[in-house]
Design an enzyme around this catalytic site. Structure first.
Site, PDB file in Angstrom:
ATOM      1  N   LYS A 113       0.734  -1.334  -0.314  1.00  0.00           N
ATOM      2  CA  LYS A 113       0.219   0.271   0.224  1.00  0.00           C
ATOM      3  C   LYS A 113       0.899   0.835  -0.038  1.00  0.00           C
ATOM      4  CE  LYS A 113      -4.316  -2.282   2.287  1.00  0.00           C
ATOM      5  NZ  LYS A 113      -3.459  -3.213   2.818  1.00  0.00           N
ATOM      6  N   ASP A 136       2.926   8.869  -0.939  1.00  0.00           N
ATOM      7  CA  ASP A 136       4.515   9.025  -0.942  1.00  0.00           C
ATOM      8  C   ASP A 136       3.985  10.262  -1.914  1.00  0.00           C
ATOM      9  OD1 ASP A 136       7.236   9.578  -0.097  1.00  0.00           O
ATOM     10  OD2 ASP A 136       7.651   8.397   0.910  1.00  0.00           O
ATOM     11  N   ARG A 141      -7.512 -15.453   8.459  1.00  0.00           N
ATOM     12  CA  ARG A 141      -7.895 -16.148   9.561  1.00  0.00           C
ATOM     13  C   ARG A 141      -9.036 -17.355   8.977  1.00  0.00           C
ATOM     14  NH1 ARG A 141      -8.440 -11.246  12.918  1.00  0.00           N
ATOM     15  NH2 ARG A 141      -8.513 -10.188  11.007  1.00  0.00           N
TER      16      ARG A 141
HETATM   17  O1  C5P Z   1      -7.693 -13.001   8.366  1.00  0.00           O
HETATM   18  P1  C5P Z   1      -8.689 -12.312   7.690  1.00  0.00           P
HETATM   19  O2  C5P Z   1      -9.650 -13.021   6.104  1.00  0.00           O
HETATM   20  O3  C5P Z   1      -9.305 -11.234   8.109  1.00  0.00           O
HETATM   21  O4  C5P Z   1      -7.009 -10.862   6.523  1.00  0.00           O
HETATM   22  C1  C5P Z   1      -7.384 -10.361   5.788  1.00  0.00           C
HETATM   23  C2  C5P Z   1      -6.679  -9.863   5.106  1.00  0.00           C
HETATM   24  O5  C5P Z   1      -6.279  -8.646   4.509  1.00  0.00           O
HETATM   25  C3  C5P Z   1      -5.340  -9.388   6.316  1.00  0.00           C
HETATM   26  O6  C5P Z   1      -3.882  -9.689   5.605  1.00  0.00           O
HETATM   27  C4  C5P Z   1      -5.514  -7.979   6.492  1.00  0.00           C
HETATM   28  O7  C5P Z   1      -4.427  -7.191   5.907  1.00  0.00           O
HETATM   29  C5  C5P Z   1      -6.225  -7.366   4.309  1.00  0.00           C
HETATM   30  N1  C5P Z   1      -7.018  -6.385   4.545  1.00  0.00           N
HETATM   31  C6  C5P Z   1      -8.336  -6.312   5.103  1.00  0.00           C
HETATM   32  N2  C5P Z   1      -9.357  -5.413   4.866  1.00  0.00           N
HETATM   33  C7  C5P Z   1      -8.692  -4.526   4.033  1.00  0.00           C
HETATM   34  C8  C5P Z   1      -7.330  -4.698   3.516  1.00  0.00           C
HETATM   35  C9  C5P Z   1      -6.774  -5.899   3.658  1.00  0.00           C
HETATM   36  O8  C5P Z   1      -8.016  -6.888   5.548  1.00  0.00           O
HETATM   37  N3  C5P Z   1      -9.463  -3.731   3.976  1.00  0.00           N
END
Ligand code: C5P
Length: 249
Positions: free
Chosen positions: A69, A72, A223
């Protein structure tokens, strides 16, 4: 027929490799290679272990979404985009709120670098409004639009700047799809299965089936796979949900 659909579905599943050390990340790569379409490496893992994690994924013939992400000045993000392309990744992102000039220079730098090294064009995504921000948070930092309006506004800037698509929350998929057409790529995190009772920090969630049905091109799942009693089985179930979502369209 179903086998082809399963293969297509698998390619749409991005596993969030949210580990803070190389060994743990590598064990997930070994377990899930061939069962997911891409591995997402974010700030935590990349800061902890560096580019060797990308090599380990690519060595197994798997794809990488480098989720850093960038935000800058245009020159810095353009140079970072080149460095990312040299890592041979398949997808990377920047914040649309960095502005049109930043996005255009980053896209041009990345595309030019691909030509120079005869590499593969990565998918370039713009992050619009983080799902952790609501209308009050936007007002606090001085934005007068609602999150929905701001998402659409920034997605338009991103498309005009040449980005391939956006990272979007489940609740924005339909609006984005109807405004930006089928070529604009939508990647959606925050996926939880229909029957999930797990309580964590993801609030606006959607099942893999619903996200794909609404028009997401890729879903990011962490997760629900990594904390499942049987991660491979959870992974297979999500792939089947994606396949069902594709079939229902
Ligand atoms: O564990 P989980 O399924 O919640 O993981 C979601 C992933 O997506 C994480 O790596 C998190 O940083 C990323 N993410 C998110 N929401 C956003 C952008 C990215 O959960 N808006």
């Amino acid at each position: 027929m179903r086998n082809t659909l399963i293969e297509t579905a698998r390619n749409k599943l991005i596993f969030a490799l949210d580990a803070d050390n190389y060994e743990e990340a590598l064990s997930w790569i070994k377990l899930l290679s061939g069962y997911v379409g891409m591995f997402k490496v974010g700030k935590e893992l990349f800061t902890a272990v560096g580019p060797k994690i990308i090599e380990s994924i690519k060595d197994r013939g798997q794809k990488v979404f480098l989720d850093l992400k960038f935000h800058d000045i245009p020159n810095t993000v353009a140079r970072a985009a080149k460095a990312v392309v040299r890592l041979n990744i398949d997808m990377f992102n920047f914040h649309a709120s960095g502005g049109s000039q930043m996005m255009k220079e980053a896209v041009t730098a990345a595309r030019t670098c691909v030509d120079e090294i005869a590499g593969v064009q990565p998918i370039i995504l713009a992050v619009t409004v983080l799902t952790s921000l609501n209308n009050a948070d936007l007002a606090e930092i001085g934005f007068s639009r609602t999150t929905g309006e701001q998402v659409l506004h920034l997605a338009r800037l991103a498309q005009d700047a040449g980005a391939s698509g956006v990272v979007a929350s489940a609740q924005d998929i339909e609006l984005l799809r109807s405004n930006f057409g089928n070529e604009f790529i939508i990647v959606t995190p925050g996926i939880r299965s229909v029957g999930s009772t797990a309580k964590d920090d993801q609030k606006r969630t959607l099942s893999a089936y619903e996200a794909i049905k609404k028009g997401a091109d890729y879903i990011v799942v962490g997760r629900p796979i990594s904390t499942a009693p049987e991660p491979l089985e959870a992974c297979r179930q999500i792939v089947h949900e994606i396949a069902d979502g594709l079939e229902s369209k």
